[in-house]
Design a protein around this motif. Structure first.
Motif, PDB file in Angstrom:
ATOM      1  N   ARG A 287       0.827  -1.216   0.000  1.00  0.00           N
ATOM      2  CA  ARG A 287       0.000   0.000   0.000  1.00  0.00           C
ATOM      3  C   ARG A 287       0.856   1.259   0.000  1.00  0.00           C
ATOM      4  N   GLU A 288       1.974   1.211   0.704  1.00  0.00           N
ATOM      5  CA  GLU A 288       2.860   2.376   0.792  1.00  0.00           C
ATOM      6  C   GLU A 288       3.842   2.446  -0.368  1.00  0.00           C
ATOM      7  N   LYS A 289       3.658   1.561  -1.366  1.00  0.00           N
ATOM      8  CA  LYS A 289       4.474   1.538  -2.585  1.00  0.00           C
ATOM      9  C   LYS A 289       5.961   1.339  -2.281  1.00  0.00           C
ATOM     10  N   LYS A 290       6.239   0.488  -1.305  1.00  0.00           N
ATOM     11  CA  LYS A 290       7.618   0.154  -0.970  1.00  0.00           C
ATOM     12  C   LYS A 290       8.076  -1.130  -1.651  1.00  0.00           C
ATOM     13  N   VAL A 291       7.159  -1.765  -2.389  1.00  0.00           N
ATOM     14  CA  VAL A 291       7.476  -3.011  -3.081  1.00  0.00           C
ATOM     15  C   VAL A 291       7.595  -2.723  -4.574  1.00  0.00           C
ATOM     16  N   MET A 292       8.695  -3.151  -5.185  1.00  0.00           N
ATOM     17  CA  MET A 292       8.929  -2.934  -6.615  1.00  0.00           C
ATOM     18  C   MET A 292       8.883  -4.278  -7.338  1.00  0.00           C
ATOM     19  N   LYS A 293       8.137  -4.324  -8.440  1.00  0.00           N
ATOM     20  CA  LYS A 293       8.003  -5.558  -9.212  1.00  0.00           C
ATOM     21  C   LYS A 293       8.455  -5.307 -10.647  1.00  0.00           C
ATOM     22  N   LEU A 294       9.372  -6.133 -11.119  1.00  0.00           N
ATOM     23  CA  LEU A 294       9.820  -6.081 -12.504  1.00  0.00           C
ATOM     24  C   LEU A 294       9.359  -7.345 -13.220  1.00  0.00           C
ATOM     25  N   TYR A 295       8.913  -7.171 -14.447  1.00  0.00           N
ATOM     26  CA  TYR A 295       8.385  -8.286 -15.235  1.00  0.00           C
ATOM     27  C   TYR A 295       9.170  -8.445 -16.529  1.00  0.00           C
ATOM     28  N   LEU A 296       9.218  -9.677 -17.024  1.00  0.00           N
ATOM     29  CA  LEU A 296       9.647  -9.956 -18.384  1.00  0.00           C
ATOM     30  C   LEU A 296       8.396 -10.303 -19.181  1.00  0.00           C
ATOM     31  N   ALA A 297       8.184  -9.576 -20.269  1.00  0.00           N
ATOM     32  CA  ALA A 297       7.009  -9.801 -21.108  1.00  0.00           C
ATOM     33  C   ALA A 297       7.465 -10.202 -22.502  1.00  0.00           C
TER      34      ALA A 297
END
Length: 475
Positions: A287-297
């Motif tokens: 919720r506090e946007k402290k988690v970063m997610k990177l994707y391979l598409a």
């Protein structure tokens, strides 16, 4: 009050709510007005084979044992157990019952639907059986017999004898809960919803789950989720999940907790909490946007680097519709394309292994692997945004067919780059319905999408998934 305890112990020692009786009296005066959407929607139908809602009208209630029907005679398969898991999903079968004779829930369902007791026990174990203290209002498609039964079991004269609903409003009494024990007592008038054919996940039994564990700490487990599996389960299957199988693979005595979701057809990093407390902590970080997610598409055409912005229609149904123009009430969707490189389209053997569907894309010589930073986390966001750009994901049988249709006939997408002007709202609504119809069904196993990296607390914790499925032939 704990409703599950009420159902289990026969609801003794309570009295009926006057508030509820007044609400029921108002409701019965206008049966066309919907009370609750918790249980009945236009997409769900009553079964004509259940004891509560027989196919023919009747002026008297029938005994449970007299309404049991033979499954084979009604075109249903012969039922034994839910395991071993089949390699395919049976057509949906949802039964809606009103209890006419109080007793243990497994016994009642078994007799009413002519199902083996152990099959019903499996359904309860899978989380495929729900109850409500008071029957919800039938949908507009309900028969006269179904409406008659609804009226009978919601009459104030009947409810006054239901001690289980003391202090509850009608909406509260119609709220559904999972049945969790095969011997739970269900009293007369209780509503039951039974998913006889729960959605299955055969991939769960093919995976070496220990090899998919990336890290184990005192607070959480990092899992490289396989495509074709559910993180935390579905409405009617909480058994065949990543949470369940990872817990067993690690030999944990307490079940893991789901902290976030990725699509069933997506693979990659998922964080599973070891305690309820850490689950709440990780939710707060998201919720506090402290988690970063990177994707391979794995896209069908190249994407330019930079931020891509769309707005998503706030309707919780697939396909998710997006617009490049800001529309009042629609949710902001943003992602950043960090890299994009040309790769080979997956070969036939890899496509067969992961059930990659054709979807009608005209050229399969090359694809484009893009690294994406997900800035907002909407359901199907990457899939919908890339498809709108004209770069659908390889194997995405929901969004690629519509993208192919838009390529062949620009302007079909009423929210797309080549959208048309409509003379009336009715014309636009028809265009939206036609656009939705051009989308396909959910992929069977995988699409070209991997949650390849997850990090939080400014990179203090960072984890990466393994090689994506489309590069497996290179190993």
């Amino acid at each position: 009050m704990d409703v599950s305890l009420v159902a289990a112990h026969g609801c003794r020692g309570l009295s009926t709510s006057l508030t509820l009786l007044r609400e029921v009296a108002r409701t019965r005066a206008n049966l066309s007005a919907p009370i609750s959407t918790t249980c009945f929607t236009a997409r769900r139908s009553f079964s004509l084979n259940s004891s509560a809602f027989p196919g023919e009208s009747s002026t008297t209630d029938v005994n449970v044992t007299q309404t049991a029907t033979n499954s084979a005679e009604n075109g249903y398969p012969e039922y034994h157990r839910l395991l071993p898991c089949t390699s395919f999903n049976a057509p949906p079968r949802v039964e809606h019952l009103v209890v006419l004779e109080g007793g243990p829930v497994m016994e009642y369902i078994s007799k009413s639907l002519d199902l083996p007791p152990m099959y019903v026990a499996d359904l309860i174990h899978f989380g495929a059986v729900y109850y409500a203290l008071v029957c919800p209002q039938p949908p507009p498609t309900a028969s006269s017999e179904e409406i008659r039964l609804f009226k009978k079991f919601t009459q104030p004269s009947f409810l006054i004898g239901r001690k289980s609903i003391k202090g509850k409003t009608l909406r509260e009494a119609q709220k559904t809960f999972r049945i969790t024990h095969i011997d739970e007592f269900v009293e007369v008038g209780t509503y039951l919803r039974v998913y006889v054919h729960p959605k299955r996940f055969p991939r769960c039994y093919e995976i070496d789950w220990k090899s998919r564990i990336i890290a184990v700490t005192d607070s959480y487990v990092v899992l490289d989720k396989p495509a074709g599996t559910s993180v935390g389960g579905t409405t009617n299957n909480i058994e065949e999940t990543c949470v369940t199988f990872a817990t067993r693979a690690l030999g944990l005595t307490s079940p893991l907790w789901t902290t976030h979701q990725i699509d069933n057809c997506t693979e990659g990093c998922v964080i599973l909490a070891r305690t309820k407390e850490y689950c709440s902590i990780f939710h707060r970080k998201i919720r506090e946007k402290k988690v970063m997610k990177l994707y391979l598409a794995l896209a069908a055409v190249p994407l330019p680097k930079g931020i891509m912005t769309h707005y998503m229609r706030p309707i919780n149904l697939a396909p998710r519709l997006v617009s490049r123009d800001c529309i009042d009430g629609w949710n902001l969707c943003q992602l950043e394309v960090l890299e994009c490189r040309e790769v080979s389209w997956p070969d036939a053997d890899i496509e067969a292994k992961y059930s990659i569907e054709d979807c009608g894309w005209p050229s399969k010589k090359k694809a484009f692997e893009c690294k994406i930073n997900l800035l907002t986390g909407r359901t199907h966001q990457i899939r919908a945004q890339l498809a709108d750009y004209g770069a659908p994901l390889v194997g995405d049988s929901i969004y690629m067919p519509a993208a192919v249709a838009e390529m062949a006939n620009p302007g079909l997408n009423p929210f797309g780059k080549c959208k048309k002007e409509y003379t009336s709202e009715e014309d636009k609504e028809n265009a939206v319905a036609e656009w939705i119809a051009l989308h396909g069904k959910e992929p069977a196993v995988a699409i070209g999408l991997q949650a390849y990296e997850i990090s939080w607390d400014s990179g203090k914790h960072i984890y990466n998934a393994g090689t994506p499925w489309w590069r497996q032939e290179q190993l």
